[in-house]
Every structure is written in structure tokens, then in C-alpha cells.
Design an enzyme around this catalytic site. Structure first.
Site, PDB file in Angstrom:
ATOM      1  N   GLU A 130       0.862  -1.202   0.000  1.00 20.63           N
ATOM      2  CA  GLU A 130       0.000   0.000   0.000  1.00 20.63           C
ATOM      3  C   GLU A 130       0.888   1.237   0.000  1.00 20.63           C
ATOM      4  O   GLU A 130       1.775   1.373   0.825  1.00 20.63           O
ATOM      5  CB  GLU A 130      -0.921  -0.042   1.221  1.00 20.63           C
ATOM      6  CG  GLU A 130      -1.765   1.211   1.429  1.00 20.63           C
ATOM      7  CD  GLU A 130      -2.655   1.564   0.244  1.00 20.63           C
ATOM      8  OE1 GLU A 130      -3.573   0.791  -0.060  1.00 20.63           O
ATOM      9  OE2 GLU A 130      -2.414   2.622  -0.391  1.00 20.63           O
ATOM     10  N   ALA A 133     -17.378  -0.199  -4.394  1.00 18.86           N
ATOM     11  CA  ALA A 133     -16.615  -0.925  -3.369  1.00 18.86           C
ATOM     12  C   ALA A 133     -17.102  -2.359  -3.209  1.00 18.86           C
ATOM     13  O   ALA A 133     -16.311  -3.301  -3.129  1.00 18.86           O
ATOM     14  CB  ALA A 133     -16.730  -0.182  -2.042  1.00 18.86           C
ATOM     15  N   HIS A 183     -43.416  -5.785  11.396  1.00 14.00           N
ATOM     16  CA  HIS A 183     -44.265  -4.592  11.300  1.00 14.00           C
ATOM     17  C   HIS A 183     -44.039  -3.685  12.506  1.00 14.00           C
ATOM     18  O   HIS A 183     -43.923  -4.200  13.610  1.00 14.00           O
ATOM     19  CB  HIS A 183     -45.734  -5.023  11.270  1.00 14.00           C
ATOM     20  CG  HIS A 183     -46.684  -3.861  11.298  1.00 14.00           C
ATOM     21  ND1 HIS A 183     -46.899  -3.074  10.190  1.00 14.00           N
ATOM     22  CD2 HIS A 183     -47.452  -3.357  12.308  1.00 14.00           C
ATOM     23  CE1 HIS A 183     -47.772  -2.126  10.506  1.00 14.00           C
ATOM     24  NE2 HIS A 183     -48.123  -2.271  11.788  1.00 14.00           N
ATOM     25  N   VAL A 218     -16.503  14.368 -12.434  1.00 14.82           N
ATOM     26  CA  VAL A 218     -16.953  13.979 -13.785  1.00 14.82           C
ATOM     27  C   VAL A 218     -16.572  12.540 -14.106  1.00 14.82           C
ATOM     28  O   VAL A 218     -16.511  12.153 -15.268  1.00 14.82           O
ATOM     29  CB  VAL A 218     -16.355  14.930 -14.851  1.00 14.82           C
ATOM     30  CG1 VAL A 218     -16.876  16.344 -14.671  1.00 14.82           C
ATOM     31  CG2 VAL A 218     -14.834  14.904 -14.814  1.00 14.82           C
ATOM     32  N   GLY A 238      -7.734   2.275   1.607  1.00 13.48           N
ATOM     33  CA  GLY A 238      -7.957   2.806   0.262  1.00 13.48           C
ATOM     34  C   GLY A 238      -8.886   4.003   0.224  1.00 13.48           C
ATOM     35  O   GLY A 238      -9.173   4.632   1.248  1.00 13.48           O
ATOM     36  N   ARG A 274     -14.258   8.735 -12.815  1.00 13.19           N
ATOM     37  CA  ARG A 274     -12.973   8.272 -12.283  1.00 13.19           C
ATOM     38  C   ARG A 274     -12.283   7.403 -13.324  1.00 13.19           C
ATOM     39  O   ARG A 274     -12.931   6.850 -14.210  1.00 13.19           O
ATOM     40  CB  ARG A 274     -13.199   7.464 -10.994  1.00 13.19           C
ATOM     41  CG  ARG A 274     -13.922   8.247  -9.920  1.00 13.19           C
ATOM     42  CD  ARG A 274     -14.145   7.419  -8.662  1.00 13.19           C
ATOM     43  NE  ARG A 274     -12.898   7.003  -8.047  1.00 13.19           N
ATOM     44  CZ  ARG A 274     -12.214   7.718  -7.153  1.00 13.19           C
ATOM     45  NH1 ARG A 274     -12.668   8.884  -6.772  1.00 13.19           N
ATOM     46  NH2 ARG A 274     -11.090   7.268  -6.636  1.00 13.19           N
TER      47      ARG A 274
HETATM   48  P1  NAI Z   1     -20.337   9.571 -12.708  1.00 14.47           P
HETATM   49  O1  NAI Z   1     -19.925   8.903 -13.952  1.00 14.47           O
HETATM   50  O2  NAI Z   1     -21.351   8.948 -11.821  1.00 14.47           O
HETATM   51  O3  NAI Z   1     -20.909  11.026 -13.064  1.00 14.47           O
HETATM   52  C1  NAI Z   1     -20.168  11.995 -13.751  1.00 14.47           C
HETATM   53  C2  NAI Z   1     -21.125  13.053 -14.276  1.00 14.47           C
HETATM   54  O4  NAI Z   1     -20.358  14.106 -14.790  1.00 14.47           O
HETATM   55  C3  NAI Z   1     -22.015  12.549 -15.391  1.00 14.47           C
HETATM   56  O5  NAI Z   1     -23.339  12.931 -15.129  1.00 14.47           O
HETATM   57  C4  NAI Z   1     -21.461  13.247 -16.615  1.00 14.47           C
HETATM   58  O6  NAI Z   1     -22.438  13.515 -17.593  1.00 14.47           O
HETATM   59  C5  NAI Z   1     -20.918  14.534 -16.023  1.00 14.47           C
HETATM   60  N1  NAI Z   1     -19.849  15.151 -16.784  1.00 14.47           N
HETATM   61  C6  NAI Z   1     -18.782  14.537 -17.354  1.00 14.47           C
HETATM   62  N2  NAI Z   1     -17.959  15.463 -17.901  1.00 14.47           N
HETATM   63  C7  NAI Z   1     -18.521  16.683 -17.655  1.00 14.47           C
HETATM   64  C8  NAI Z   1     -18.138  18.023 -17.947  1.00 14.47           C
HETATM   65  N3  NAI Z   1     -16.996  18.299 -18.586  1.00 14.47           N
HETATM   66  N4  NAI Z   1     -18.950  19.020 -17.543  1.00 14.47           N
HETATM   67  C9  NAI Z   1     -20.106  18.744 -16.861  1.00 14.47           C
HETATM   68  N5  NAI Z   1     -20.513  17.506 -16.566  1.00 14.47           N
HETATM   69  C10 NAI Z   1     -19.716  16.480 -16.954  1.00 14.47           C
HETATM   70  O7  NAI Z   1     -18.977   9.896 -11.938  1.00 14.47           O
HETATM   71  P2  NAI Z   1     -18.725  10.295 -10.435  1.00 14.47           P
HETATM   72  O8  NAI Z   1     -19.927  10.906  -9.820  1.00 14.47           O
HETATM   73  O9  NAI Z   1     -17.471  11.093 -10.480  1.00 14.47           O
HETATM   74  O10 NAI Z   1     -18.480   8.902  -9.732  1.00 14.47           O
HETATM   75  C11 NAI Z   1     -17.397   8.091 -10.146  1.00 14.47           C
HETATM   76  C12 NAI Z   1     -17.633   6.652  -9.778  1.00 14.47           C
HETATM   77  O11 NAI Z   1     -17.692   6.480  -8.383  1.00 14.47           O
HETATM   78  C13 NAI Z   1     -18.910   6.104 -10.349  1.00 14.47           C
HETATM   79  O12 NAI Z   1     -18.615   4.879 -10.972  1.00 14.47           O
HETATM   80  C14 NAI Z   1     -19.793   5.893  -9.165  1.00 14.47           C
HETATM   81  O13 NAI Z   1     -20.652   4.775  -9.327  1.00 14.47           O
HETATM   82  C15 NAI Z   1     -18.806   5.671  -8.037  1.00 14.47           C
HETATM   83  N6  NAI Z   1     -19.378   6.131  -6.788  1.00 14.47           N
HETATM   84  C16 NAI Z   1     -20.349   5.426  -6.181  1.00 14.47           C
HETATM   85  C17 NAI Z   1     -20.933   5.863  -5.027  1.00 14.47           C
HETATM   86  C18 NAI Z   1     -22.005   5.068  -4.389  1.00 14.47           C
HETATM   87  O14 NAI Z   1     -22.078   3.880  -4.593  1.00 14.47           O
HETATM   88  N7  NAI Z   1     -22.886   5.686  -3.623  1.00 14.47           N
HETATM   89  C19 NAI Z   1     -20.530   7.112  -4.394  1.00 14.47           C
HETATM   90  C20 NAI Z   1     -19.527   7.786  -5.123  1.00 14.47           C
HETATM   91  C21 NAI Z   1     -18.982   7.298  -6.258  1.00 14.47           C
END
Ligand code: NAI
Length: 470
Positions: free
Chosen positions: A39, A325, A449, A275, A45, A277
Site C-alpha cells: 500500500e 466498493a 411490522h 466527472v 484505500g 474516475r
Molecule cells: P459519474 O460517472 O457517476 O458522473 C459523472 C457526471 O459528470 C455525469 O453525469 C457526466 O455527464 C458529467 N460530466 C462529465 N464530464 C462533464 C463536464 N466536462 N462538464 C459537466 N458535466 C460532466 O462519476 P462520479 O460521480 O465522479 O463517480 C465516479 C464513480 O464512483 C462512479 O462509478 C460511481 O458509481 C462511483 N461512486 C459510487 C458511489 C455510491 O455507490 N454511492 C458514491 C460515489 C462514487
């Protein structure tokens, strides 16, 4: 092969200690492997240190603060004199009581399983050897088997380098103050969750989303609840917006974006860029190995999580599929079993996905759109939380549960929840879908319930054509 005489031989190495890596390391140790985990940063992480866990802490702090100042006062007759927020104390609680408790726990589990922790950044020298580089040291480890679990990092966009008042999700979780005005670029899961948290904590929030709507992983019936909540809290959502540049000084930041062909400028305290990852595979020296990658930089694996080099496995955000995760942890158990000589396949039917917004959204399996695309013969049943006793007592009646089931057999093939407790409730559907249960199996299971879970039973009864509560 560049195996220096100084290379130390080890049995199984795991690179990365997030919810993929630490789970893989523990399971491999449980199955008899001598494991070394490498790590470069903090144990646990992104998820435990700067992702899922601290963000949920801030989201919960936001709920506590917001409910003190709003709902409870007017609706339940609870009179508070107006809550105040000690942001330094919130940050301290998040870091010390939440993050440190969990990362400390993981470190203890690794120790208990006699897993060696090596600090430093791993770079492959070839298919058999990694170089572990730390600030003052670099040494070679020759491994028999390897599980790569290096995760992902936020994507940067031109004009918005992560610096000063332009922050990624990591920075947004540890801001020195609650912003008066936060601009969020990207209304995906991270953007919407943190926009909600800061709106609840009292910030003015503006979301700039490139597409026609936010929360693209969810359908309109679902994300509309969040959009309505944002409107109520004064969050501006600007869709079809193209972020162009940021100009910052000591006290503020100007964000310039384009919408409908017009250039607009807004002033804020901070700008969160969320936007998407990208997988952490580019700095691993994989070009010195025979591990094959997709053109998006993801490692190609088979259903045993095995890469094109049979003794090297890969899991989590660096392989295909959602960057979640729990997906990483599942793949970790598959990889670890195979490393230990078992024959285990990745046979997850679906990975649940959750957005911790107000209300929470959760989905798994087929959606109406995917079921239509696949020409499946399915039926939909939908039950509103407004008809659920527990939800009414919680004053949390917005939302619904939706089940998609096979028309002929009633086997559950998908489910969506928008509403209170969606993140926990979806697990019942995970069990149902993975085990091929029917809606009758669910509706004839006794649910306690009064609970939100009863709404799952009610939705199943609807599918069976014999609803009691609607
Ligand atoms: P995301 O892919 O969910 O959303 C990114 C957003 O940014 C999209 O709506 C896209 O259209 C927009 N976008 C892209 N480029 C842009 C630009 N230049 N200007 C304006 N808008 C733009 O990505 P996010 O939210 O960064 O999450 C990354 C990853 O982390 C995802 O795979 C997500 O599933 C995961 N994650 C999951 C969580 C959970 O399970 N609750 C919490 C946080 C993250």
C-alpha cells in the site's frame, strides 16, 4: 527477467488495501496463503479514507443539521432553537471517530491474519517481480501469485486542475469551511451526493451537468425526487452545461461555463469537479508484463478474475464493471479463492448501485429500459412509500419500490427503490435476484411490522395480483 539477488520471495502479493485489496488479502490468508499487501497510501484505500465512508459521515451530519433547522420544527412539533454547526468538530468526528475507527479495524484484521504490510508504490518489473518504491527505499519482491486492486482516481478536465479552490471528491470532503457557494461540475453520483450534503449543511450549491439531466444511472421517475429535493433546498441545476475555465484568487473562484451557446460566469468559494474516475493502471509498469488492458486502461480478466498472465489476478475499479466498493469486495473473494487453488467463478447476476441522496436511490438487476431492450416478457409492480406505515411515522413518504418480474414465472429480475432506507432495503432484492426468488416467495415471507421492508412485501403482493395495502 530482472530478478536481482536481492529480490525477496513471497507467496501471494496483493497490491492495494481498499475494499478490494484488504478483502482479498484476508480471504487468501484464511484459505492458507501467506500474504503480503502493498500500500502506497493509507490502509483502507479510497473507500474508507477519502470516499464512501467519510462522504456518508458528512451526508449524515448534513441530515442532522438540516432536520434540526427545518422539518422537525414545523412537522413533528419538536422545537429546536436553531442548530449551529461546528465544522471543525464535524471534521474531527469524521476523521477520528469514523475513518480512523474503520481503518484501524482493517489494520487489526490484517495483523490478526498475519498479513505483511509493505509500504510503498508497487511497479512491475516483469510477470514475476514487483519493485516497491517508497520515499527512502526501493526493494524487489518476487511473487508466486498476485492480486492487483489499485482502484481508481478522479478525472481532471481542462481548465480545472485540482488545486486551491478547485477540488476533487477528496478535497470536497475536507474543506476548511462550509462553502457559502459551491459549484459542482458533474451531477453524477459523487456530485449529487456531495451537493446534497453541502446544501443540507447550509451552502448555496450550483450543479453544472453536461448532459440533459443529473444522476444518469437512474430513470426519470427516480432522479426526479432528488431534483425536487434540490429545488426545495435552493440548489441550482444547470444542464447541458459545458464547464470552460476557472479563475481563482485567495478568496473566491469564478467558474466560466457555456450553456445554450452563451458564456456564463459564476462566483463561488469552491468548485468540485466530479466527472468520473479512471482506473489506476497507468503507473503500475504493466507494460513490462503480459497483462492485457482494454483501450480504456482496464485490465482484462476472465470469470475467475484472472488476467492474461494466469498467476496475476485483478479486481475492483481497474476491471470492467461499475466502480463500486462492494463489487470490488465480491471480486476479491473470487480472486482469493482461485489464488488459493479453488475453482471459483464470478457469477454475480447484478451489482446493486446506490446514490445517497435525499431520498436515497437504489437499483439492481433489470430496469424498465434494459428489460425492454432485451425484449424480456416482464411485468412491473410499484408501491409508494406513502402507503407504508413506518414511512408515514418517519415523515418520509416520498418515493416508491418497483419490482420487475418475469411474466410467466414471477421470478424477480430487477428492482428499484427511491425513498427512505433504499440503500439497506435493496439487499433484500440482492438476495432475491441472486437466488431466483419469485414475488410470491417474497410476499409470503413474514416481514416485521411496522417497517419500511414491508413495502417490499406489498410490492410483491401487487405483482401477484393480491395487494392488501393498495
Ligand atoms: P459519474 O460517472 O457517476 O458522473 C459523472 C457526471 O459528470 C455525469 O453525469 C457526466 O455527464 C458529467 N460530466 C462529465 N464530464 C462533464 C463536464 N466536462 N462538464 C459537466 N458535466 C460532466 O462519476 P462520479 O460521480 O465522479 O463517480 C465516479 C464513480 O464512483 C462512479 O462509478 C460511481 O458509481 C462511483 N461512486 C459510487 C458511489 C455510491 O455507490 N454511492 C458514491 C460515489 C462514487
Amino acid at each position: 527477467m530482472v530478478v536481482g539477488s536481492q529480490a525477496k520471495s513471497v507467496e501471494t502479493i496483493v497490491i492495494g488495501s481498499g475494499p478490494g485489496g484488504y478483502v482479498a488479502a484476508i480471504r487468501a490468508a484464511e484459505l492458507g496463503q501467506k500474504v503480503t499487501i502493498i500500500e502506497r497510501d493509507a490502509i483502507g484505500g479510497v473507500c474508507l479514507n477519502i470516499g464512501c465512508i467519510p462522504s456518508k459521515a458528512l451526508i449524515n451530519a448534513g441530515h442532522a443539521y438540516y432536520s434540526q433547522n427545518h422539518q422537525m420544527d414545523s412537522i413533528m412539533g419538536v422545537q429546536s432553537k436553531g442548530a449551529t454547526l461546528d465544522w471543525a468538530a464535524t471534521q474531527k468526528w469524521k476523521n477520528e471517530k469514523v475513518v480512523n475507527t474503520l481503518t484501524g479495524g482493517v489494520a487489526m484484521l490484517l495483523k490478526k491474519h498475519k498479513i505483511d504490510i509493505v509500504r510503498g508504490e508497487a511497479r512491475f518489473n516483469d510477470n514475476q517481480v514487483v519493485n516497491v518504491i517508497s520515499e527512502d527505499d526501493s526493494h524487489l519482491l518476487e511473487f508466486e501469485k498476485c492480486i492487483i486492486a489499485t482502484g481508481s482516481r478522479p478525472i481532471e478536465i481542462p481548465g480545472f486542475a485540482f488545486k486551491g479552490r478547485v477540488v476533487n471528491s477528496t478535497g470536497a470532503l475536507s474543506l476548511p469551511e462550509v462553502p457559502k457557494h459551491l459549484v459542482v461540475i458533474g451531477g453524477g453520483v459523487i456530485g449529487s451526493e456531495l451537493a446534497g450534503a453541502y446544501a443540507n449543511l447550509g451552502s448555496k450549491v450550483t450543479i453544472l451537468e453536461g448532459l440533459p439531466h443529473i444522476l444518469n444511472g437512474f430513470d426519470k421517475e427516480m432522479y426526479s425526487f432528488v431534483v425536487d429535493d434540490f429545488k426545495e433546498k435552493g440548489v441550482d441545476i444547470i444542464t447541458n452545461a459545458k464547464a470552460k475555465a476557472a479563475v481563482q484568487d485567495e478568496n473566491s473562484i469564478k467558474v466560466i461555463y457555456e450553456v445554450d451557446g452563451q458564456e456564463v460566469e459564476i462566483e463561488a468559494d469552491y468548485c468540485l469537479v466530479s466527472v468520473g474516475r479512471k482506473p489506476n493502471t497507468d503507473e503500475l509498469g504493466l507494460n513490462t508484463t503480459d497483462v492485457k488492458l482494454t483501450d480504456r486502461g482496464q485490465i482484462i480478466v476472465n470469470d475467475q478474475q484472472q488476467t492474461s498472465v494466469p498467476h496475476i489476478y485483478a479486481i475492483g475499479d481497474i476491471v470492467e464493471g461499475p466502480m463500486l466498493a462492494h463489487k470490488a469486495s465480491y471480486e476479491a473473494k473470487v480472486a482469493a479463492a482461485n489464488v488459493a487453488g479453488e475453482d471459483m467463478r464470478n457469477c454475480a447476476i447484478s451489482i446493486p448501485a446506490v446514490a445517497y441522496c435525499d431520498p436515497e436511490l437504489a437499483t439492481m438487476g433489470e430496469t424498465i429500459d434494459t428489460a425492454k431492450e432485451k425484449n424480456l416478457d416482464f411485468m412491473v409492480s410499484k408501491f409508494p412509500f406513502a402507503a407504508n406505515g413506518r414511512a408515514i411515522t418517519m415523515n418520509a413518504t416520498k418515493g416508491f419500490i418497483r419490482i420487475l418480474s418475469d411474466k410467466a414465472t414471477r421470478v424477480v429480475i430487477g428492482a428499484q427503490i427511491a425513498g427512505p432506507g433504499a440503500s439497506d432495503l435493496i439487499s433484500e432484492f440482492a438476495l432475491a435476484i441472486e437466488n431466483g426468488l419469485t414475488t410470491e416467495d417474497i410476499s409470503m415471507t413474514v416481514h416485521p411490522h411496522p417497517t419500511l421492508g414491508e413495502a417490499i412485501m406489498d410490492t410483491s403482493e401487487l405483482a401477484d395480483g393480491v395487494p392488501i395495502h393498495i
